[in-house]
Design a protein around this motif. Structure first.
Motif, short mmCIF file in Angstrom:
data_model
loop_
_atom_site.label_atom_id
_atom_site.label_comp_id
_atom_site.label_asym_id
_atom_site.label_seq_id
_atom_site.Cartn_x
_atom_site.Cartn_y
_atom_site.Cartn_z
N THR A 1 10.00 -7.58 42.26
CA THR A 1 11.14 -7.06 42.99
C THR A 1 10.96 -5.57 43.23
OG1 THR A 1 13.51 -6.56 42.82
CG2 THR A 1 12.31 -6.80 40.75
N ARG B 1 17.14 -13.17 42.31
CA ARG B 1 17.43 -12.73 40.94
C ARG B 1 18.06 -13.85 40.11
NH1 ARG B 1 20.76 -7.40 40.85
NH2 ARG B 1 20.13 -7.45 38.65
N THR C 1 18.19 -11.05 47.90
CA THR C 1 17.79 -10.53 46.59
C THR C 1 18.62 -11.13 45.47
OG1 THR C 1 16.95 -8.43 47.48
CG2 THR C 1 17.63 -8.43 45.18
N ASP D 1 10.23 -10.38 46.24
CA ASP D 1 11.37 -9.84 46.98
C ASP D 1 10.88 -8.70 47.86
OD1 ASP D 1 13.90 -9.25 47.86
OD2 ASP D 1 14.53 -8.22 46.04
#
Length: 258
Positions: free
Chosen positions: A97, A62, A58, A174
């Motif tokens: 996400t 990001r 993650t 994600d």
């Protein structure tokens, strides 16, 4: 197919609070979440980052989405540097996400129009694309229902649609199927495959072996923030199942037998 995204020695370290130190079972004040990670993604492929929770997947996504800055290393998205040219990167990508929380008070209709306007999508294009996506994901009959009254699966579908309102060439997901029921997970999985047919490039993170096996052209195995292996599934598996190959690699890297 040429490289559309290039990552070289990407690194990110976080300072741990006292609570986080206790949770990690460590006295270290800093944790390197991503450690000199390198890989590339080719145009028109689905590339997976496979690893356990806490592996750094993650954090990597990001950084690629320009939500956080790397401490060192570089990443180019369609030739644009994620640190020096974040606006150009954001115009090129869609990012979904699990941390995306839609406001309960608004409806999918309103949110779609709002984010379309943010991305500068022309009105005539907006309407046709909304019709197509809402029908594809079965949102049309829930278009004017407040997000707070939608099921978990429908919220995820709405989140996907909102993240790609501007028809980006690169889509970053994600854990796209995490926590979804089997029917919604299939809708999402089928859509990932359809994006590849459209010539889109998809980057996804997951800990689900079957998802990688079903949709990914290539994958990178991330363990403790590092790239343990990267390649096609036959290259990663070497005659074993993906699950067995992963756990062999995990034991080799960490010394922990699972």
């Amino acid at each position: 197919m040429g490289e559309i995204l290039t990552v070289r020695d990407l690194t990110k370290t976080f300072r741990l609070s006292a609570r986080q130190q206790r949770r990690e079972g460590s006295r270290e004040k800093y944790k390197t979440a991503v450690d000199r990670l390198s890989f590339s993604v080719r145009e028109g492929e689905i590339f997976g980052l496979l690893g356990p929770n806490g592996a750094g997947k993650t954090t990597t996504l990001r950084m690629l989405a320009t939500l956080i800055r790397p401490d060192s290393g570089t990443a180019l998205v369609l030739g644009h540097d994620i640190v020096r040219e974040p606006d150009a990167v954001r115009r090129s990508i869609g990012f979904l996400t699990g941390e995306l929380k839609l406001e309960d008070y608004f409806t999918p209709n309103y949110l779609y129009d709002f984010f379309s306007e943010l991305h500068g999508v022309p009105g005539e294009v907006r309407g046709a694309r909304k019709k197509m996506l809402f029908e594809r994901f079965g949102i049309d009959e829930f278009a004017d229902v407040k997000v707070g009254n939608l099921s978990t699966g429908m919220k995820q579908k709405a989140s996907i649609v909102i993240s790609i309102v501007h028809d980006p060439s690169i889509i970053i997901f994600d854990e796209p199927t995490n926590g979804l029921d089997v029917l919604t997970a299939k809708v999402v999985t089928d859509y990932l495959i359809s994006l590849r047919r459209q010539g889109k490039t998809v980057i996804l993170s997951t800990h689900i072996f079957s998802l990688v096996e079903k949709v990914c052209d290539r994958a990178g195995v991330v363990i403790d923030g590092t790239m343990a292996a990267c390649g096609t599934l036959p290259e990663l598996c070497r005659g074993k199942s993906l699950e067995d190959a992963f756990f062999d690699l995990y034991t080799e890297r960490t010394g922990v037998r699972v």
